[in-house]
Design a protein around this motif. Sequence first.
Motif, PDB file in Angstrom:
ATOM      1  N   HIS B  96       5.376 -14.102   9.713  1.00  0.00           N
ATOM      2  CA  HIS B  96       4.293 -12.794   9.166  1.00  0.00           C
ATOM      3  C   HIS B  96       3.752 -12.128   7.395  1.00  0.00           C
ATOM      4  O   HIS B  96       6.167 -12.384   6.844  1.00  0.00           O
ATOM      5  CB  HIS B  96       4.133 -11.515  10.340  1.00  0.00           C
ATOM      6  CG  HIS B  96       5.579 -10.761  10.042  1.00  0.00           C
ATOM      7  ND1 HIS B  96       6.186 -10.943  10.880  1.00  0.00           N
ATOM      8  CD2 HIS B  96       5.684  -9.874   8.860  1.00  0.00           C
ATOM      9  CE1 HIS B  96       7.338 -10.195  10.291  1.00  0.00           C
ATOM     10  NE2 HIS B  96       6.869  -9.280   9.719  1.00  0.00           N
ATOM     11  N   PHE B  98       3.737  -9.625   4.225  1.00  0.00           N
ATOM     12  CA  PHE B  98       2.613  -8.255   3.708  1.00  0.00           C
ATOM     13  C   PHE B  98       1.788  -7.822   2.892  1.00  0.00           C
ATOM     14  O   PHE B  98       2.548  -9.454   2.014  1.00  0.00           O
ATOM     15  CB  PHE B  98       4.201  -7.693   3.498  1.00  0.00           C
ATOM     16  CG  PHE B  98       4.604  -6.909   5.187  1.00  0.00           C
ATOM     17  CD1 PHE B  98       4.288  -5.904   5.593  1.00  0.00           C
ATOM     18  CD2 PHE B  98       6.400  -7.494   5.586  1.00  0.00           C
ATOM     19  CE1 PHE B  98       4.984  -5.628   7.103  1.00  0.00           C
ATOM     20  CE2 PHE B  98       6.657  -7.608   5.996  1.00  0.00           C
ATOM     21  CZ  PHE B  98       6.083  -5.437   7.092  1.00  0.00           C
ATOM     22  N   TRP B 170       4.435 -11.224   0.243  1.00  0.00           N
ATOM     23  CA  TRP B 170       5.717 -11.435   0.262  1.00  0.00           C
ATOM     24  C   TRP B 170       5.582 -11.778   2.196  1.00  0.00           C
ATOM     25  O   TRP B 170       5.176 -11.018   2.900  1.00  0.00           O
ATOM     26  CB  TRP B 170       6.693 -10.024   0.231  1.00  0.00           C
ATOM     27  CG  TRP B 170       6.483  -9.226   0.653  1.00  0.00           C
ATOM     28  CD1 TRP B 170       7.833  -8.466   1.267  1.00  0.00           C
ATOM     29  CD2 TRP B 170       6.210  -8.043  -0.217  1.00  0.00           C
ATOM     30  NE1 TRP B 170       7.175  -7.216   1.489  1.00  0.00           N
ATOM     31  CE2 TRP B 170       6.036  -7.126   0.910  1.00  0.00           C
ATOM     32  CE3 TRP B 170       4.875  -7.825  -0.956  1.00  0.00           C
ATOM     33  CZ2 TRP B 170       5.488  -5.683   0.463  1.00  0.00           C
ATOM     34  CZ3 TRP B 170       3.840  -6.879  -1.519  1.00  0.00           C
ATOM     35  CH2 TRP B 170       4.267  -5.890  -1.046  1.00  0.00           C
ATOM     36  N   GLY B 172       7.277 -11.429   5.441  1.00  0.00           N
ATOM     37  CA  GLY B 172       8.057 -10.295   6.636  1.00  0.00           C
ATOM     38  C   GLY B 172       9.670 -10.623   6.254  1.00  0.00           C
ATOM     39  O   GLY B 172      10.448  -9.678   6.694  1.00  0.00           O
ATOM     40  N   THR B 173      10.034 -11.612   6.454  1.00  0.00           N
ATOM     41  CA  THR B 173      11.808 -12.199   5.645  1.00  0.00           C
ATOM     42  C   THR B 173      12.093 -11.232   4.794  1.00  0.00           C
ATOM     43  O   THR B 173      13.434 -10.969   4.243  1.00  0.00           O
ATOM     44  CB  THR B 173      12.252 -13.648   6.381  1.00  0.00           C
ATOM     45  OG1 THR B 173      11.322 -14.278   5.777  1.00  0.00           O
ATOM     46  CG2 THR B 173      12.077 -13.513   8.001  1.00  0.00           C
ATOM     47  N   VAL B 174      11.311 -11.395   3.635  1.00  0.00           N
ATOM     48  CA  VAL B 174      11.802 -10.576   2.114  1.00  0.00           C
ATOM     49  C   VAL B 174      11.963  -9.606   2.219  1.00  0.00           C
ATOM     50  O   VAL B 174      11.430  -8.681   2.553  1.00  0.00           O
ATOM     51  CB  VAL B 174      10.887 -10.890   1.061  1.00  0.00           C
ATOM     52  CG1 VAL B 174      11.216 -10.640  -0.253  1.00  0.00           C
ATOM     53  CG2 VAL B 174      10.691 -13.065   1.230  1.00  0.00           C
TER      54      VAL B 174
END
Lengths: 380, 227
Positions: B96, B98, B170, B172-174
């Motif tokens: 996902h 943002f 960015w 979702g893991t960032v």
Amino acid sequence: MPAGTFRGDVFGLGDPGQSCPGSLEVVYEEFRLRLDDGRQFTLPTTRVTLSRGGFDGLHIIVEGQAESGENFYISLQDELFLDHLSHLGPAELRGAARDLQRQGNSTRTWAALSLYIFLGLLALAGFGLWLGFGWLVDRAVGMVPPTLEKRFGQIVVEAITSDKKKLTQGPAYDAVMKIWNRLLPAVPAGHPDTLQIHVIDDPMVNALAAPGGQIIVFTGLMKEVESAEELAGILAHELQHVLKKHPLKGIMQRAGLAVVLGTLFGDAGALAVVIREYGGKLAELSYSRDQEREADRLAVELLVRANVDPTRLPEFFRRLQSKGGNLPAAFTIISTHPGHEERDQALQAQFRTLPAATYEPIGVDWAGLKAALAGAEQAK
Amino acid sequence: MKFEIIQPGSYAMIKATLTQGEAIKAESGAMVAMHPNLDVEGKVDGGMFGALKRAVLTGESLFFQTLKANRGAGEVFIAPAVPGDVTILELNGANHFFLQKQSFLASDDAIAIEAVSQGFFKGLLSGEGMFIQKATGKGSLAISSFGSIYKISLAPGQQYIVDNSHLVAWAGTVTYDVQKASSGWFSSVTSGEGLVCKVNGPGDVWFQSRNPGAFGSWIRQFIPSKG
């Protein structure tokens, strides 16, 4: 998807930052990773660590090395993965899975709490602003120099009366000036404005106060009142609006927070723009009920000091009220002066506190004046 | 459904090609031109509460526009309100993204866009606002920037510094932290950077070459004061 298999975003192959979707299957002592592109890897659970990560801190991060040597960073968002691990996973990961479940619950609770706290503070700030706006307006009005307020008043009067005939002589003008000269000596000393009244030949049934000590009365109103004392009551009421700076406050309240704050910090430029643009609309400005009550109360005191019968003040509005909604559009005084019944009750209560007195008539032949105004109207 | 970027650069536009029955959603007012087989309508996406939350918290429109190929295949051209580039992100169901609150341009109808809080201090200091948008689901997502747009891909643990107000989207893991541009406050301020965002991988980060707030300040000096 078979039980014990969870979807995730897999990093570690190809370009850095590039992820590939895949599935992680938990078998007793190993994780089997199947990427959507068909590649498969096995990660022994002894080479795996679990943590929380991701932007919201709620991703479940599985980091480990495959039997074939590749290092993986797998991001999952399915909480059932932890549930599965904590019950059916290898013993060395069960404790870590439970810890992450607790950590996730705490993160979610804190995120919800901080959102509610933020929204609560926002609501509180809005409520505070709503409550304190009147106070800010009062302070901002105090920051406007009298010379500037007078200039604003001139702009407003010009905007309202520029296309109308301003009377400087004749029976209507003389009658208003007679009333005005009775009222003026009773105005408390010390106010900074030079009080000025403008008599305008116009069918509008209204009288209004403008900033900087300006009052406008229309001949349309003079045709509707029944005595000089009635008009004196209305003018005394408008005088109080002027003295209490209600017109400027009313303009500021409608202009909004930016104009109020600008004026408060010494920049009346935005207020000047508002007055220039909307000054002509002041005839449609209605005051708050508190401001109307205050103007009524102080008007009665002024009338008593001027030895003018104050009990005639509510008569005009009472008569208009009795006509119900069947009033022509020119009766703008009704829409700009709300709450007549409540104000009438407050005035009656105030009259009961006044000592018995005989007031000196103003001495204007009002019936004769109305006939003269009607005659002038027919002659047009 | 297929997204294609037309004239990439400062005045980029998206061409979305739809087969019959397919639909996309786009930022309110973004449609430039479309085939007559398509219908456009305003839609309160994510239910009234979700739409209200998005509108109130991110300042975006209450409505998205839905463009649906009701009478056969067709294409629609979509462009953002400000000059800038456009790029396409792919959501695969497992990932996902943002987005800063004004980046969403268009997406597959099945992609959900919701407003989420990024925390008080990050919201206050990052230049991206208190609330951002989260895109989840499966399909293509078109985002727009102010100025050109550039992607960096970060490996796990890799860091990068992006000036605040330049982040566009960015993964979702960032994660990111807001920090001073220099070691001291004085040099942070005098360098003209002040606060910056330190982003941490893994995942992709898109940033824009222009800062809308700085552009607004620059242009304000040419607007004559009415007072």
